[in-house]
Design a protein around this motif. Structure first.
Motif, PDB file in Angstrom:
ATOM      1  N   ARG A  62       0.839  -1.211   0.000  1.00  0.00           N
ATOM      2  CA  ARG A  62       0.000   0.000   0.000  1.00  0.00           C
ATOM      3  C   ARG A  62       0.870   1.256   0.000  1.00  0.00           C
ATOM      4  NH1 ARG A  62      -3.643  -1.655  -2.592  1.00  0.00           N
ATOM      5  NH2 ARG A  62      -2.208  -3.387  -2.822  1.00  0.00           N
ATOM      6  N   LEU A  63       1.982   1.229   0.729  1.00  0.00           N
ATOM      7  CA  LEU A  63       2.885   2.380   0.718  1.00  0.00           C
ATOM      8  C   LEU A  63       3.538   2.551  -0.644  1.00  0.00           C
ATOM      9  CD1 LEU A  63       4.646   2.151   4.195  1.00  0.00           C
ATOM     10  CD2 LEU A  63       3.210   4.009   3.364  1.00  0.00           C
ATOM     11  N   ALA A  64       3.963   1.439  -1.247  1.00  0.00           N
ATOM     12  CA  ALA A  64       4.571   1.512  -2.577  1.00  0.00           C
ATOM     13  C   ALA A  64       3.579   2.000  -3.619  1.00  0.00           C
ATOM     14  CB  ALA A  64       5.125   0.143  -2.983  1.00  0.00           C
ATOM     15  N   ASN A  65       2.305   1.901  -3.300  1.00  0.00           N
ATOM     16  CA  ASN A  65       1.268   2.318  -4.248  1.00  0.00           C
ATOM     17  C   ASN A  65       1.172   3.822  -4.405  1.00  0.00           C
ATOM     18  OD1 ASN A  65       0.447  -0.096  -5.201  1.00  0.00           O
ATOM     19  ND2 ASN A  65      -1.507  -0.152  -4.131  1.00  0.00           N
ATOM     20  N   ILE A  66       2.096   4.564  -3.790  1.00  0.00           N
ATOM     21  CA  ILE A  66       2.137   6.001  -4.064  1.00  0.00           C
ATOM     22  C   ILE A  66       2.316   6.243  -5.555  1.00  0.00           C
ATOM     23  CG2 ILE A  66       4.638   6.067  -3.609  1.00  0.00           C
ATOM     24  CD1 ILE A  66       4.334   8.905  -2.678  1.00  0.00           C
ATOM     25  N   PHE A  67       3.065   5.351  -6.212  1.00  0.00           N
ATOM     26  CA  PHE A  67       3.254   5.476  -7.652  1.00  0.00           C
ATOM     27  C   PHE A  67       2.072   4.885  -8.411  1.00  0.00           C
ATOM     28  CE2 PHE A  67       7.500   5.251  -5.752  1.00  0.00           C
ATOM     29  CZ  PHE A  67       7.995   6.479  -6.165  1.00  0.00           C
ATOM     30  N   ALA A  68       1.464   3.854  -7.845  1.00  0.00           N
ATOM     31  CA  ALA A  68       0.251   3.329  -8.462  1.00  0.00           C
ATOM     32  C   ALA A  68      -0.862   4.376  -8.420  1.00  0.00           C
ATOM     33  CB  ALA A  68      -0.193   2.049  -7.752  1.00  0.00           C
TER      34      ALA A  68
END
Length: 448
Positions: free
Chosen positions: A264-270
């Motif tokens: 979910r944190l990596a989904n800043i780019f998503a």
């Protein structure tokens, strides 16, 4: 550099892209707050079970929509440009009928599967209700985005209802109350239903009076497009949520919760990719079908400029502030900073690739999109089976990043070949080269 950024921000398209990105970032921040508070108000096992069932519900909602949400984006824009209210009414009625029947079948499947697993009836009921409400708001957001505005569509889908849930979780945290997955799913269902009602009201106000308009159908076109949209949507949902289910199955609920938090944190780019898709899905189809090629290319260039700035800033934030962000979920999440970095690299590459998927799907090339996403899912699954027993949760992150990077490259190559458009940030290099060439030509002319 500052002057260039200010000039960029004055452009109308840039303001639209930035506004959409800010909406997505705000939604992402609320989602982050929701999940971090949920982790704080649940046991580690409970949070892992919640994350897994949430992932199941998200995939189930996409399955139950049968591709109708993407089909509406595709054809509502075309029929609006062509001034075809009869076909507009026809596609709306067809989509409502298909999704209603399909969602009943999917919800029944969830209930049967959960009962066979031995889950409690409260959890089964909560997951089923959330799946139905989430599917409804997903479909409504596509109609609202096309007919009303991006704020109405995406705001009610991803932003406003999360405020209610976050406030509820804050109250539970301050009251030292521990929640179970069924309770949180129930609260989320009630909140998202409020957003669905708001969407229905806003659509009803702007929808043309079609009561006296006979509905016409293009069943063969709709069926063919819906099938490819459906497969693509299922595969995209699997890319986002199936990872958590596999980690839960191959490892344990606690690790599934950790992987869910990092993803979910990596989904800043998503979120950036989703914002670009949202903006592109509203603006690009009308430009494409009206054959306004100059404005089409100008929009893509400005989207690439905003994307490049966001990718650089996002990577810096993950690299420096990742441990602090993970700590908001709990102290035992902090040790997984390397997992977060690996996942962030993959989603950053996807964001840098631009809205290639949206362009392919919304310009009639959805058939070639499906095999690429299917290959991505298959490669990721193979990577999980090989790397998780060896490297644990880090192996899952590596598999996800490699498969996502390869799929992004493939989609961009196909997009350039089929549409003649480069949607990635690499297009900025081409425009920069053209500018330097023009300056050189002007300099040569002035010297003559």
């Amino acid at each position: 550099m500052i002057k260039s950024i200010l000039q960029l921000m004055r452009r109308d398209v840039t303001r639209g892209v930035v506004g959409t990105i800010l909406l997505k970032v705000g939604s992402g921040a609320l989602a982050f707050a929701l999940f971090s508070l949920a982790a704080r108000t649940m046991s580690p096992d409970g949070f892992g079970i919640f994350a897994t069932w949430l992932s199941v519900a998200q995939i189930a909602a996409v399955v139950g929509l049968v591709g109708q949400e993407s089909l509406l984006v595709r054809f509502l824009n075309e029929y609006q440009v062509g001034d075809r209210p009869d076909l507009t009414k026809g596609v709306l009625l067809s989509s409502f009928k298909i999704t209603s029947i399909a969602m009943l079948i999917v919800i029944a499947g969830i209930a049967i599967a959960a009962n066979m697993r031995g889950d409690g009836w409260l959890l089964i009921l909560a997951v089923s209700a959330y799946t139905a409400a989430n599917a409804g708001v997903m479909l409504g957001s596509q109609i609202a985005r096309s007919l009303v505005s991006i704020l109405t569509g995406e705001g009610n889908r991803e932003f406003f209802w999360r405020v209610i849930v976050v406030l509820f979780l804050l109250a539970m945290l301050l009251g030292h109350r521990q929640l179970d997955p069924a309770e949180l799913m129930a609260v989320m269902t009630i909140a998202i239903s409020v957003g669905l009602v708001a969407q229905i009201v806003s659509i009803a106000r702007v929808l043309p009076d079609l009561r006296g308009t006979p509905a016409r159908s293009e069943t063969s076109r709709w069926r063919s497009s819906a099938l490819h949209f459906w497969l693509a949507s299922i595969l995209e949902a699997a890319n986002q949520y199936f990872d958590v289910i596999l980690v839960y199955w191959m490892l344990d609920p606690v690790t599934a919760g950790i992987y869910f938090a990092a993803s979910r944190l990596a989904n800043i780019f998503a979120m950036l990719s989703a914002a670009l898709y949202t903006f592109g899905a509203r603006r690009l189809p009308s430009l494409y079908f009206s054959k306004n090629h100059q404005e089409f290319e100008r929009t893509l260039q400005l989207m690439a400029e905003v994307t490049a700035l966001c990718v650089v800033a996002g990577l810096a934030m993950i690299w420096i502030g990742g441990p602090y962000l993970l700590n908001l979920f709990g102290p035992h999440f902090t040790a997984q900073h390397s997992v977060l970095i690996v996942l962030a690299i993959g989603t950053a590459i996807q964001a840098a690739g631009g809205p290639s998927a949206a362009i392919l799907q919304l310009t009639g090339h959805e058939r070639i999109y499906v095999p690429v996403v299917a290959a991505n899912v298959a490669l990721r699954l193979v990577g999980f089976l090989i790397l998780i027993p060896w490297l644990g949760v880090l192996g899952a992150a590596i598999s996800a990043t490699v498969s996502l990077a390869l799929a992004t490259i493939a989609l961009n190559v196909l997009c350039r070949r089929r549409t003649g458009v480069d949607p990635s940030i690499l297009v900025l290099l081409r425009f920069s080269a053209l500018k330097r060439r023009n300056y050189a030509v002007r300099g040569a002319d002035s010297s003559d």
